[in-house]
Scaffold this active site. Structure first.
Site, PDB file in Angstrom:
ATOM      1  N   ASP A  30       0.858  -1.377   0.044  1.00  0.00           N
ATOM      2  CA  ASP A  30       0.087  -0.080  -0.084  1.00  0.00           C
ATOM      3  C   ASP A  30       0.809   1.313   0.265  1.00  0.00           C
ATOM      4  O   ASP A  30       1.849   1.128   0.331  1.00  0.00           O
ATOM      5  CB  ASP A  30      -1.050  -0.006   1.183  1.00  0.00           C
ATOM      6  CG  ASP A  30      -1.909   0.856   1.265  1.00  0.00           C
ATOM      7  OD1 ASP A  30      -2.594   1.246   0.124  1.00  0.00           O
ATOM      8  OD2 ASP A  30      -2.507   1.513   2.006  1.00  0.00           O
ATOM      9  N   ARG A  34      -0.314   7.689  -2.649  1.00  0.00           N
ATOM     10  CA  ARG A  34       0.302   8.774  -1.788  1.00  0.00           C
ATOM     11  C   ARG A  34       1.535   8.917  -2.326  1.00  0.00           C
ATOM     12  O   ARG A  34       2.154  10.306  -2.238  1.00  0.00           O
ATOM     13  CB  ARG A  34       0.008   8.598  -0.488  1.00  0.00           C
ATOM     14  CG  ARG A  34      -1.426   8.846   0.064  1.00  0.00           C
ATOM     15  CD  ARG A  34      -1.721   8.080   1.305  1.00  0.00           C
ATOM     16  NE  ARG A  34      -1.814   6.427   1.197  1.00  0.00           N
ATOM     17  CZ  ARG A  34      -1.348   5.894   2.241  1.00  0.00           C
ATOM     18  NH1 ARG A  34      -1.494   6.177   3.409  1.00  0.00           N
ATOM     19  NH2 ARG A  34      -1.554   4.439   2.007  1.00  0.00           N
ATOM     20  N   ASN A  78     -11.033  -2.624  -4.869  1.00  0.00           N
ATOM     21  CA  ASN A  78     -10.410  -1.711  -5.904  1.00  0.00           C
ATOM     22  C   ASN A  78     -11.030  -1.378  -7.076  1.00  0.00           C
ATOM     23  O   ASN A  78     -10.567  -0.482  -7.807  1.00  0.00           O
ATOM     24  CB  ASN A  78      -8.891  -2.251  -6.239  1.00  0.00           C
ATOM     25  CG  ASN A  78      -7.953  -2.117  -4.941  1.00  0.00           C
ATOM     26  OD1 ASN A  78      -7.059  -2.761  -4.657  1.00  0.00           O
ATOM     27  ND2 ASN A  78      -8.299  -1.002  -4.001  1.00  0.00           N
TER      28      ASN A  78
HETATM   29  C1  IPE Z   1      -5.464  -2.507  -0.034  1.00  0.00           C
HETATM   30  O1  IPE Z   1      -5.135  -1.344  -0.189  1.00  0.00           O
HETATM   31  C2  IPE Z   1      -5.316  -3.316  -1.220  1.00  0.00           C
HETATM   32  C3  IPE Z   1      -4.095  -3.522  -1.849  1.00  0.00           C
HETATM   33  C4  IPE Z   1      -2.833  -3.066  -1.334  1.00  0.00           C
HETATM   34  C5  IPE Z   1      -4.057  -4.039  -3.204  1.00  0.00           C
HETATM   35  P1  IPE Z   1      -6.265  -0.194  -0.292  1.00  0.00           P
HETATM   36  O2  IPE Z   1      -5.526   1.161  -0.389  1.00  0.00           O
HETATM   37  O3  IPE Z   1      -7.181  -0.811  -1.345  1.00  0.00           O
HETATM   38  O4  IPE Z   1      -6.871  -0.498   1.192  1.00  0.00           O
HETATM   39  P2  IPE Z   1      -7.860   0.619   2.006  1.00  0.00           P
HETATM   40  O5  IPE Z   1      -8.871   1.036   1.016  1.00  0.00           O
HETATM   41  O6  IPE Z   1      -7.033   1.776   2.368  1.00  0.00           O
HETATM   42  O7  IPE Z   1      -8.534   0.046   2.945  1.00  0.00           O
HETATM   43  C1  IPE Z   2      -1.795   0.020  -3.312  1.00  0.00           C
HETATM   44  O1  IPE Z   2      -1.502   1.442  -3.238  1.00  0.00           O
HETATM   45  C2  IPE Z   2      -2.149  -0.613  -4.577  1.00  0.00           C
HETATM   46  C3  IPE Z   2      -3.495  -0.786  -4.750  1.00  0.00           C
HETATM   47  C4  IPE Z   2      -4.662  -0.787  -4.139  1.00  0.00           C
HETATM   48  C5  IPE Z   2      -3.887  -0.980  -6.273  1.00  0.00           C
HETATM   49  P1  IPE Z   2      -2.652   2.483  -3.089  1.00  0.00           P
HETATM   50  O2  IPE Z   2      -3.349   2.878  -4.826  1.00  0.00           O
HETATM   51  O3  IPE Z   2      -3.937   2.088  -2.480  1.00  0.00           O
HETATM   52  O4  IPE Z   2      -2.133   3.735  -2.644  1.00  0.00           O
HETATM   53  P2  IPE Z   2      -2.729   4.723  -1.663  1.00  0.00           P
HETATM   54  O5  IPE Z   2      -3.107   4.042  -0.297  1.00  0.00           O
HETATM   55  O6  IPE Z   2      -3.708   5.492  -2.303  1.00  0.00           O
HETATM   56  O7  IPE Z   2      -1.298   5.643  -1.270  1.00  0.00           O
HETATM   57 MG    MG Z   3      -4.163   2.508  -0.329  1.00  0.00          MG
END
Ligand code: IPE
Ligand code: IPE
Ligand code: MG
Length: 250
Positions: A30, A34, A78
Site C-alpha cells: 500500500d 500517496r 479496488n
Molecule cells: C489494500 O489497499 C489493497 C491492496 C494493497 C491491493 P487499499 O488502499 O485498497 O486499502 P484501503 O482502501 O486503504 O483499506
Molecule cells: C496500493 O496502493 C495499490 C492498490 C491498491 C492497487 P494505493 O493505490 O492504495 O496507494 P494509496 O493508499 O492511495 O497511497
Molecule cells: Mg491504499
C-alpha cells in the site's frame, strides 16, 4: 534468485537461519498513490514504481529462504476506483506478466494467482493462466499474486463449492473449507507486512491470517528497501507465537 544467501545471515549448525524465519510472508503493498501524489506525479506512476519494487523485495525474501511470498496487488474493492486508474493498473499488470514471467521461471519461481479470473479481460486472464502453467513445477519459491482478491469473496465461493458438492453439515470442518480456498495448497502466512502506514487488513487473507503476525511500516511500498524487509523479519523473530496456548510454539 539473483544473489546467493550472504554472510550477513548466519546459519546454525544444521544450516538453517539462526534467527526465526517466516515460511510465508504476505504483503499488503500500500501507499503507491500517496507516494506519487507527494511527488506531484499521477497516481499511476506510483503503481508503476510499485511494480518495479516487487522484484527486489522478492529477492530479499528469497535470500532469507522464505518459501512463499504473497503480494496483494488488487482487491475486489479496488474496482471502485476511477476507471482510468483501474484500466492503468490492469495494463501495468499485463505488461509486467509479459516482461517478467520468463525470468521468474528461469529463477525457479512458481507463480500462483489468488482471486477471481472471471472479471479480467480475456487477454489478461490468458496471460495469468499461461504464467501459472509455465511455472507450476518450480520449487525455489512460490509467488502468490492476489489480484481481484477479497477474503470474503473467497470464503463465499468456497462455501458455494461445498454446498454444490452436496456435503453433509457434519462433514464441513476447517480442513474442508480450507481445501476450497484459493490457497488450498499454500500454508497460512506467518508474517503479514503492510506498507503505507495503515493498520488494517482491507479484506486480505481473512481466513488464513487467523494467527499471522502483523507488521506495519509507514514506508510507502515504492520505497521499501531490503533493509526495511530485514527489519520486518527481525521483528518477526522477536515475536512469541502461542496459537492460543500458554507457551510459545516450540
Ligand atoms: C489494500 O489497499 C489493497 C491492496 C494493497 C491491493 P487499499 O488502499 O485498497 O486499502 P484501503 O482502501 O486503504 O483499506
Ligand atoms: C496500493 O496502493 C495499490 C492498490 C491498491 C492497487 P494505493 O493505490 O492504495 O496507494 P494509496 O493508499 O492511495 O497511497
Ligand atoms: Mg491504499
Amino acid at each position: 534468485m539473483a544473489e546467493e544467501p550472504g554472510a550477513a545471515f548466519p546459519l546454525d549448525a544444521n544450516g538453517r537461519d539462526a534467527a526465526e524465519i517466516p515460511h510465508h510472508v504476505a504483503i499488503i503493498m500500500d501507499g503507491n498513490g500517496r507516494w506519487a501524489e507527494d511527488k506531484g506525479l499521477p497516481r499511476l506512476e506510483g503503481h508503476r514504481a510499485g511494480v518495479e519494487k516487487i522484484r527486489s523485495v522478492l529477492d530479499a525474501l528469497a535470500r532469507r529462504r522464505v518459501k512463499f511470498v504473497t503480494i496483494y496487488a488488487f482487491s475486489t474493492e479496488n474496482w471502485n476506483r476511477p476507471d482510468d486508474e483501474v484500466e492503468g493498473i490492469m495494463s501495468i499488470l499485463r505488461d509486467v506478466i509479459h516482461q517478467e514471467t520468463r525470468a521468474l521461471h528461469e529463477q525457479g519461481v512458481r507463480v500462483v494467482h489468488l482471486g477471481r479470473s472471471d472479471r479480467l479481460l480475456p487477454d489478461l486472464r490468458e496471460a495469468v493462466s499461461q504464467a501459472q502453467d509455465l511455472t507450476q513445477h518450480n520449487t525455489a519459491i512460490t509467488l502468490c499474486v492476489a489480484f481481484d482478491y477479497g477474503g470474503r469473496s473467497e470464503i463465499v465461493e468456497a462455501v458455494r463449492q461445498i454446498v454444490r458438492s452436496g456435503a453433509k453439515p457434519e462433514e464441513v470442518d476447517e480442513k474442508l473449507l480450507s481445501s476450497h480456498l484459493y490457497t488450498h495448497d499454500i500454508p497460512d502466512p506467518d508474517l503479514i507486512i503492510r506498507t503505507g502506514g495503515e493498520y488494517r487488513l482491507s479484506n486480505f487473507l481473512l481466513w488464513q491470517s487467523a494467527y499471522s503476525e502483523f507488521y506495519t511500516t509507514t514506508v510507502p511500498w515504492p520505497e521499501l528497501s531490503a533493509t526495511h524487509v530485514e527489519e520486518a523479519i527481525c521483528a518477526y523473530g522477536r515475536r512469541k507465537r502461542k496459537f492460543g496456548a500458554l507457551t510459545p510454539d516450540p
